[in-house]
Design a protein around this motif. Structure first.
Motif, PDB file in Angstrom:
ATOM      1  N   GLN A   4      -9.573 -36.185   4.211  1.00 10.23           N
ATOM      2  CA  GLN A   4      -9.217 -36.850   2.648  1.00 10.23           C
ATOM      3  C   GLN A   4      -9.850 -35.998   1.710  1.00 10.23           C
ATOM      4  N   ASP A   5     -10.854 -35.428   1.568  1.00  5.53           N
ATOM      5  CA  ASP A   5     -11.026 -34.567   0.668  1.00  5.53           C
ATOM      6  C   ASP A   5     -10.117 -33.639   0.072  1.00  5.53           C
ATOM      7  N   SER A   6      -9.395 -32.997   1.306  1.00  9.51           N
ATOM      8  CA  SER A   6      -8.734 -32.086   0.945  1.00  9.51           C
ATOM      9  C   SER A   6      -7.143 -32.556   0.311  1.00  9.51           C
ATOM     10  N   ASN A   7      -7.157 -34.005   0.905  1.00  8.67           N
ATOM     11  CA  ASN A   7      -5.991 -34.951   0.406  1.00  8.67           C
ATOM     12  C   ASN A   7      -6.313 -34.894  -1.086  1.00  8.67           C
ATOM     13  N   ASN A  11       3.042 -28.133  -0.552  1.00 10.37           N
ATOM     14  CA  ASN A  11       2.246 -28.096  -1.855  1.00 10.37           C
ATOM     15  C   ASN A  11       0.801 -27.511  -1.870  1.00 10.37           C
ATOM     16  N   SER A  12       0.295 -26.989  -0.472  1.00 16.36           N
ATOM     17  CA  SER A  12      -0.876 -26.330  -0.575  1.00 16.36           C
ATOM     18  C   SER A  12      -1.009 -25.135   0.022  1.00 16.36           C
ATOM     19  N   ASP A  13      -2.011 -24.453   0.356  1.00 15.90           N
ATOM     20  CA  ASP A  13      -2.267 -23.277   0.629  1.00 15.90           C
ATOM     21  C   ASP A  13      -2.477 -23.212   2.125  1.00 15.90           C
ATOM     22  N   ALA A  14      -2.226 -22.018   2.986  1.00 18.53           N
ATOM     23  CA  ALA A  14      -2.154 -22.020   4.302  1.00 18.53           C
ATOM     24  C   ALA A  14      -3.813 -22.385   4.796  1.00 18.53           C
ATOM     25  N   PRO A  15      -4.747 -21.616   4.229  1.00 17.22           N
ATOM     26  CA  PRO A  15      -6.153 -22.025   4.699  1.00 17.22           C
ATOM     27  C   PRO A  15      -6.748 -23.460   4.626  1.00 17.22           C
ATOM     28  N   ILE A  16      -6.134 -24.193   3.876  1.00 21.11           N
ATOM     29  CA  ILE A  16      -6.314 -25.729   3.736  1.00 21.11           C
ATOM     30  C   ILE A  16      -5.466 -26.351   4.902  1.00 21.11           C
ATOM     31  N   VAL A  17      -4.286 -26.068   4.828  1.00 20.19           N
ATOM     32  CA  VAL A  17      -3.528 -26.776   6.036  1.00 20.19           C
ATOM     33  C   VAL A  17      -4.288 -26.315   7.309  1.00 20.19           C
ATOM     34  N   ALA A  18      -4.878 -25.130   7.745  1.00 17.60           N
ATOM     35  CA  ALA A  18      -5.466 -24.893   8.840  1.00 17.60           C
ATOM     36  C   ALA A  18      -6.388 -25.633   9.078  1.00 17.60           C
ATOM     37  N   ARG A  19      -7.468 -25.858   7.957  1.00 19.64           N
ATOM     38  CA  ARG A  19      -8.628 -26.643   8.132  1.00 19.64           C
ATOM     39  C   ARG A  19      -8.384 -28.049   8.387  1.00 19.64           C
ATOM     40  N   ILE A  20      -7.512 -28.623   7.920  1.00 18.07           N
ATOM     41  CA  ILE A  20      -7.048 -30.115   8.218  1.00 18.07           C
ATOM     42  C   ILE A  20      -6.595 -30.232   9.406  1.00 18.07           C
ATOM     43  N   GLN A  21      -5.780 -29.528  10.030  1.00 10.88           N
ATOM     44  CA  GLN A  21      -5.316 -29.444  11.440  1.00 10.88           C
ATOM     45  C   GLN A  21      -6.405 -29.172  12.610  1.00 10.88           C
ATOM     46  N   GLY A  22      -7.573 -28.375  12.090  1.00 12.15           N
ATOM     47  CA  GLY A  22      -8.660 -28.304  12.840  1.00 12.15           C
ATOM     48  C   GLY A  22      -9.441 -29.547  13.061  1.00 12.15           C
ATOM     49  N   GLU A  23      -9.429 -30.381  11.694  1.00 21.14           N
ATOM     50  CA  GLU A  23     -10.045 -31.639  11.717  1.00 21.14           C
ATOM     51  C   GLU A  23      -9.341 -32.638  12.525  1.00 21.14           C
ATOM     52  N   GLN A  24      -8.020 -32.570  12.466  1.00 19.35           N
ATOM     53  CA  GLN A  24      -7.099 -33.240  13.278  1.00 19.35           C
ATOM     54  C   GLN A  24      -7.400 -33.275  15.019  1.00 19.35           C
ATOM     55  N   ALA A  25      -7.611 -31.873  15.414  1.00 13.85           N
ATOM     56  CA  ALA A  25      -7.894 -31.692  16.582  1.00 13.85           C
ATOM     57  C   ALA A  25      -9.290 -32.142  16.954  1.00 13.85           C
ATOM     58  N   LYS A  26     -10.161 -31.956  16.348  1.00 13.54           N
ATOM     59  CA  LYS A  26     -11.467 -32.545  16.343  1.00 13.54           C
ATOM     60  C   LYS A  26     -11.650 -33.900  16.710  1.00 13.54           C
ATOM     61  N   ILE A  27     -10.836 -34.719  15.887  1.00 15.92           N
ATOM     62  CA  ILE A  27     -10.574 -36.153  16.188  1.00 15.92           C
ATOM     63  C   ILE A  27     -10.150 -36.530  17.405  1.00 15.92           C
ATOM     64  N   ARG A  28      -9.059 -35.718  17.853  1.00 18.13           N
ATOM     65  CA  ARG A  28      -8.625 -36.058  19.046  1.00 18.13           C
ATOM     66  C   ARG A  28      -9.535 -35.655  20.294  1.00 18.13           C
ATOM     67  N   VAL A  29     -10.146 -34.805  20.183  1.00 12.24           N
ATOM     68  CA  VAL A  29     -11.339 -34.056  21.019  1.00 12.24           C
ATOM     69  C   VAL A  29     -12.363 -35.336  21.285  1.00 12.24           C
ATOM     70  N   LEU A  30     -12.765 -35.782  20.240  1.00 15.03           N
ATOM     71  CA  LEU A  30     -14.094 -36.942  19.964  1.00 15.03           C
ATOM     72  C   LEU A  30     -13.557 -38.241  20.666  1.00 15.03           C
ATOM     73  N   VAL A  31     -12.082 -38.696  20.266  1.00 15.75           N
ATOM     74  CA  VAL A  31     -11.596 -39.863  21.254  1.00 15.75           C
ATOM     75  C   VAL A  31     -11.648 -39.711  22.530  1.00 15.75           C
ATOM     76  N   ALA A  32     -11.096 -38.439  22.857  1.00 18.64           N
ATOM     77  CA  ALA A  32     -10.992 -38.221  24.445  1.00 18.64           C
ATOM     78  C   ALA A  32     -12.377 -38.387  24.921  1.00 18.64           C
TER      79      ALA A  32
END
Length: 233
Positions: free
Chosen positions: A59-62, A118-139
């Motif tokens: 959300q901060d990146s958003n 609309n954004s830069d590649a490093p920021i996109v990679a960062r939020i995708q990493g956070e998405q993967a982290k959420i998936r791992v924590l739910v599992a």
């Protein structure tokens, strides 16, 4: 029950070293199980906070991108994150299907497409990493809810505790009143600890089934915060 066995003269022996060894074995098993479940519980306490941190990072990146580029609309991604938090709370508290959480997490991919344009590649990679982290924590939460801490140890703990309580009922000493008080205290302590261990072993039970559930207030506060953002955007 101790008083009844005393009145009926069902007491078959006196306290000796063997009885002491039995109580010592029960104490060791119960202490081992309690230590293990407490350690797992402390780890589980951090999981909701880690989920909150991951969602807040997205959300901060958003919001950062919305402030940087006026043509970018942060509303869809905020709504997607809100849906994830809401589905997690419903899953934990109301036993809603896990599939809805997985779907909401996967749906972020479509929202990331607009974000990436609309954004830069490093920021996109960062939020995708956070998405993967959420998936791992739910599992991880799902695995904790479906498994017990060292399952084979529970029958041994129940067996030894049962024999100890039975032995305390039929063992006599010179002073019955003292024997009654000590036996009652030991039985009460064993019963309480067994209930506590089973309770601690599933800290994500909810629905009034447990008294030591992990606190979800951080997730609830995050949901309120995301909903406020939706109203102000």
């Amino acid at each position: 029950m101790k008083w009844i066995t005393h009145q009926l003269r069902w007491q078959l022996g006196t306290f000796d070293s063997q009885m002491g060894s039995l109580l010592g074995a029960v104490t060791f098993i119960v202490a081992f199980m309690l230590s293990g479940t407490l350690t797992d519980y402390r780890i589980c306490e951090d999981i909701p906070i880690q989920i909150v941190n991951a969602i807040e990072s997205i959300q901060d990146s958003n919001l950062y991108l919305a402030a940087r580029k006026l043509e970018y609309d942060p509303q869809p991604l905020t709504q997607g994150l809100s849906d994830i938090v809401k589905s997690i709370l419903l899953w934990l508290e109301k036993a809603e299907p896990l599939e809805q959480i997985e779907k909401n997490i996967t749906d972020l991919n479509q929202l990331f497409v607009t974000f990436a344009i609309n954004s830069d590649a490093p920021i996109v990679a960062r939020i995708q990493g956070e998405q993967a982290k959420i998936r791992v924590l739910v599992a991880r939460i799902q695995r904790i809810r479906d498994t017990d801490f060292i399952t084979p140890a529970y029958p041994l703990m129940q067996l030894l505790s049962g024999f100890s309580i039975l032995a305390l009922l039929i063992i006599e000493t010179n002073e019955f009143t003292v024997n009654l008080m000590i036996s009652g205290l030991i039985c009460l302590s064993l019963s309480y600890l067994l209930i506590l261990i089973y309770d601690l072993d599933n800290p994500f039970e909810y629905q009034g089934k447990s008294s030591v559930d992990v606190d979800l207030s951080s997730l609830k506060r995050l949901l309120e915060q995301l909903q406020r953002h939706q109203k102000t955007i």
